[in-house]
Scaffold this active site. Sequence first.
Site, mmCIF file in Angstrom:
data_model
loop_
_atom_site.group_PDB
_atom_site.id
_atom_site.type_symbol
_atom_site.label_atom_id
_atom_site.label_comp_id
_atom_site.label_asym_id
_atom_site.label_seq_id
_atom_site.Cartn_x
_atom_site.Cartn_y
_atom_site.Cartn_z
ATOM 1 N N CYS A 2 0.829 -1.204 0.000
ATOM 2 C CA CYS A 2 0.000 0.000 0.000
ATOM 3 C C CYS A 2 0.865 1.257 0.000
ATOM 4 O O CYS A 2 1.934 1.280 0.593
ATOM 5 C CB CYS A 2 -0.874 0.050 1.241
ATOM 6 S SG CYS A 2 -1.825 -1.430 1.500
ATOM 7 N N ARG A 27 5.010 -0.220 -6.240
ATOM 8 C CA ARG A 27 5.039 -0.977 -4.982
ATOM 9 C C ARG A 27 4.072 -2.160 -5.018
ATOM 10 O O ARG A 27 4.162 -3.047 -4.189
ATOM 11 C CB ARG A 27 4.646 -0.058 -3.820
ATOM 12 C CG ARG A 27 5.621 1.078 -3.611
ATOM 13 C CD ARG A 27 4.998 2.164 -2.780
ATOM 14 N NE ARG A 27 4.861 1.800 -1.390
ATOM 15 C CZ ARG A 27 5.715 2.094 -0.434
ATOM 16 N NH1 ARG A 27 6.793 2.758 -0.735
ATOM 17 N NH2 ARG A 27 5.503 1.738 0.813
ATOM 18 N N TRP A 73 -2.934 -2.885 -1.415
ATOM 19 C CA TRP A 73 -2.563 -4.262 -1.711
ATOM 20 C C TRP A 73 -3.276 -5.080 -0.653
ATOM 21 O O TRP A 73 -2.969 -4.998 0.536
ATOM 22 C CB TRP A 73 -1.042 -4.427 -1.602
ATOM 23 C CG TRP A 73 -0.527 -5.739 -2.086
ATOM 24 C CD1 TRP A 73 -0.201 -6.082 -3.369
ATOM 25 C CD2 TRP A 73 -0.227 -6.893 -1.280
ATOM 26 N NE1 TRP A 73 0.260 -7.375 -3.407
ATOM 27 C CE2 TRP A 73 0.264 -7.891 -2.158
ATOM 28 C CE3 TRP A 73 -0.317 -7.182 0.076
ATOM 29 C CZ2 TRP A 73 0.650 -9.154 -1.706
ATOM 30 C CZ3 TRP A 73 0.064 -8.438 0.524
ATOM 31 C CH2 TRP A 73 0.544 -9.407 -0.369
ATOM 32 N N ASN A 99 -1.896 2.341 5.616
ATOM 33 C CA ASN A 99 -0.969 1.323 5.126
ATOM 34 C C ASN A 99 -0.523 0.540 6.343
ATOM 35 O O ASN A 99 -0.098 1.132 7.328
ATOM 36 C CB ASN A 99 0.205 2.054 4.448
ATOM 37 C CG ASN A 99 1.350 1.131 4.076
ATOM 38 O OD1 ASN A 99 1.220 -0.087 4.147
ATOM 39 N ND2 ASN A 99 2.449 1.718 3.676
ATOM 40 N N GLY A 100 -0.628 -0.792 6.311
ATOM 41 C CA GLY A 100 -0.190 -1.609 7.444
ATOM 42 C C GLY A 100 -1.261 -2.602 7.847
ATOM 43 O O GLY A 100 -2.229 -2.819 7.117
ATOM 44 N N GLU A 477 17.804 -17.947 -7.853
ATOM 45 C CA GLU A 477 17.413 -16.597 -8.249
ATOM 46 C C GLU A 477 16.798 -16.596 -9.658
ATOM 47 O O GLU A 477 15.798 -15.915 -9.901
ATOM 48 C CB GLU A 477 18.638 -15.663 -8.164
ATOM 49 C CG GLU A 477 18.417 -14.246 -8.633
ATOM 50 C CD GLU A 477 17.303 -13.488 -7.915
ATOM 51 O OE1 GLU A 477 16.787 -13.962 -6.898
ATOM 52 O OE2 GLU A 477 16.941 -12.416 -8.412
ATOM 53 N N LYS A 481 13.055 -15.265 -10.488
ATOM 54 C CA LYS A 481 12.775 -14.226 -11.503
ATOM 55 C C LYS A 481 11.725 -14.735 -12.485
ATOM 56 O O LYS A 481 10.779 -14.045 -12.815
ATOM 57 C CB LYS A 481 14.029 -13.857 -12.311
ATOM 58 C CG LYS A 481 15.059 -12.959 -11.717
ATOM 59 C CD LYS A 481 14.645 -11.572 -11.396
ATOM 60 C CE LYS A 481 13.952 -11.438 -10.099
ATOM 61 N NZ LYS A 481 14.645 -11.195 -8.911
ATOM 62 N N GLU A 484 8.128 -15.205 -10.893
ATOM 63 C CA GLU A 484 7.382 -14.018 -10.461
ATOM 64 C C GLU A 484 6.863 -13.159 -11.616
ATOM 65 O O GLU A 484 5.826 -12.518 -11.474
ATOM 66 C CB GLU A 484 8.174 -13.172 -9.456
ATOM 67 C CG GLU A 484 9.425 -12.525 -10.002
ATOM 68 C CD GLU A 484 10.141 -11.687 -8.944
ATOM 69 O OE1 GLU A 484 11.363 -11.652 -8.973
ATOM 70 O OE2 GLU A 484 9.467 -11.073 -8.097
ATOM 71 N N HIS A 500 17.214 -37.368 -6.074
ATOM 72 C CA HIS A 500 16.606 -37.768 -4.798
ATOM 73 C C HIS A 500 15.109 -37.451 -4.776
ATOM 74 O O HIS A 500 14.512 -37.415 -3.700
ATOM 75 C CB HIS A 500 17.334 -37.093 -3.632
ATOM 76 C CG HIS A 500 18.775 -37.511 -3.550
ATOM 77 N ND1 HIS A 500 19.152 -38.780 -3.171
ATOM 78 C CD2 HIS A 500 19.916 -36.860 -3.852
ATOM 79 C CE1 HIS A 500 20.477 -38.878 -3.228
ATOM 80 N NE2 HIS A 500 20.962 -37.724 -3.640
ATOM 81 N N LYS A 595 6.312 -4.458 -4.301
ATOM 82 C CA LYS A 595 7.744 -4.165 -4.299
ATOM 83 C C LYS A 595 8.272 -4.039 -2.877
ATOM 84 O O LYS A 595 9.330 -4.532 -2.544
ATOM 85 C CB LYS A 595 7.989 -2.860 -5.064
ATOM 86 C CG LYS A 595 9.445 -2.451 -5.167
ATOM 87 C CD LYS A 595 10.201 -3.380 -6.092
ATOM 88 C CE LYS A 595 11.668 -3.040 -6.198
ATOM 89 N NZ LYS A 595 12.424 -4.164 -6.793
HETATM 90 C C1 F6R Z 1 12.048 -10.633 -6.131
HETATM 91 C C2 F6R Z 1 11.968 -9.607 -5.128
HETATM 92 C C3 F6R Z 1 11.629 -10.000 -3.743
HETATM 93 C C4 F6R Z 1 12.428 -9.155 -2.736
HETATM 94 C C5 F6R Z 1 11.959 -9.440 -1.301
HETATM 95 C C6 F6R Z 1 12.769 -8.684 -0.282
HETATM 96 O O1 F6R Z 1 12.412 -10.115 -7.367
HETATM 97 O O2 F6R Z 1 12.150 -8.459 -5.409
HETATM 98 O O3 F6R Z 1 11.840 -11.362 -3.528
HETATM 99 O O4 F6R Z 1 13.780 -9.455 -2.875
HETATM 100 O O5 F6R Z 1 10.609 -9.084 -1.176
HETATM 101 O O6 F6R Z 1 12.688 -7.318 -0.498
HETATM 102 P P1 F6R Z 1 13.781 -6.331 0.094
HETATM 103 O O7 F6R Z 1 15.072 -6.647 -0.563
HETATM 104 O O8 F6R Z 1 13.273 -4.975 -0.233
HETATM 105 O O9 F6R Z 1 13.835 -6.602 1.569
#
Ligand code: F6R
Length: 600
Positions: A2, A27, A73, A99-100, A477, A481, A484, A500, A595
Amino acid sequence: MCGIVGYIGHEDAKEILLKGLEKLEYRGYDSAGIAVNNGNGVHYFKEKGRIADLREAIDNEVEATAGIGHTRWATHGVPNRINAHPHQSASCRFTLVHNGVIENYEMLKRSFLETVELKSETDTEVIVQMVEYFVNNGDTVEDSFRKTLKELKGSYALALLDNEDKDRIYVAKNKSPLLVGVGDNFNVVASDAMAMLQVTDQYIELMDKEMVIVTRDSVIIKNLDGAEIIRNSFTCELDASEIEKGTYPHFMLKEIDEQPFVIRKIIQRYQDEQGALKLDEDIRGAMQDPDRIYIVACGTSYHAGLVGKQFIETLAKIPVEVHVASEFSYNMPLLTGKPLFIFISQSGETADSRAVLVKIKALGHPAITITNVPGSTLSREADYTLHLHAGPEIAVASTKAYTAQMAVLAILAVDTARTKGIELDFDPIRELSIVANAMEVLCDQKEEMNQIAREYLATTRNCFFIGRGIDFYVGLEGALKLKEISYIQAEGFAGGELKHGTIALIEEGTPVIAIATQEQVNLGIRGNVKEVDARGANSCIISMKGLESAGDRFVIPAVHELMTPLVSVIPLQLIAYYAALHRDCDVDKPRNLAKSVTVE
Ligand code: F6R
């Protein structure tokens, strides 16, 4: 997650609020709304969906010079128009955005609002109804707001309008981010300075459990006992052009391309004029002390932490454990006698990581935050901060922050080793310069990555990433990527672990992307590829110059074996990007994701 904006001045508030909300879109959100106050009452507009949908719903006839806005959100209640913010009190006198998460909202409902019929399923509505409850019982608005805040358990950033007073916005925060921006004859409120950079670069930081009364020409900060607090503003160093896409179709592609530049900037920022590593002496001191380092992070930052463990253990010879923050906070491992915590967080606002930070600070342990946002909550609350210098990362999928995190961890590991007197045959500045050049070469090979994405991923249901040692972490990773942003079910596995259990999932045509950049395990990972090929997999080997074999699909330039994750991840980022495009996905704003993850 949010986002909140607010404006009080002399211009029409609607457009300023909408522009602010657009800047917070990155975000993640699923509904949005604004409310404006013009002396003839508060008018609110809200919609499920994008800001563009909200724009359509707004009555442009309504003019006002004060207002608040919100992107939601969903946490409590589905994403729909009713649950979207702003929310109003029963008489419609008060209007609020939040927000929260309010943890005790059920209890508050029972204690204060038995007779009030709530319209939404949200925890937020309880807050605005409580303000009205106290006002109805004879308190002033300011006292009612304060009394309400004292009852709330959980996280909040709040902005409140009173339709009987068009000259004030009431604001408060606890655990969730919120800033007040200061202008000439106007003031603003924003979850993030980026939102209001269009009108001001002067901001005042707010602390937890503070409330603020914002008028056109004043910002009065108080604690919850009513005592006034004086705090200066700071200049936000962000350049507005850094948060624009420019000629790029997506922020993610722009941010992938920025990686060589970010690595060079890190080299510059962490090196003095004589070419020696430059680090805060206090951080140096802190790194000399621990008998074990605990790295705590989430998602992509956790993956950077796994690589960081390799750097610190190999170079500085300090044992390291890496933990997912959301697990650590309730399942704390047995700590050693002299632990040091390193929190890795692009945003510096991640609630799961912050929950651990609060716990370990209460135990008296030292903490370093490695973040892209130095003024963020995790940065403020840790003892020390290492800055990533990656510039704003807007795309939800993290790319440049990940490689920056690993670069800073490499510098920290080498600096610690040198301070301890360990002789190293590894010059991080030289190795990072080679990395930056290699990244540049890879960023120029987008068409090749597009081709791989088209060939392997355009229609597949799933995809596996395999690697051994440090390549396994890059596989994790790469899988994150891909899933998501393209919604392909993707998993990363240690090459040797497949047999396994997971190998049962390999069918005719299943894509398996293998990363082979480590000499020590080169034969091993190629053996794993043969195993999956024998079961019908469509394998794609990404190897490194010097270790390549005939049939490898893509070969990255040679870099030091410890540095390979910073380079081998670039093709994986680009493959994920193009796979998402081939599948018509919203690259920068993938579904269900935020985000800045500010709830636990
Ligand atoms: C994936 C991604 C998330 C963040 C995670 C932690 O592309 O961006 O997995 O890495 O939400 O976020 P931060 O780094 O802001 O604590």
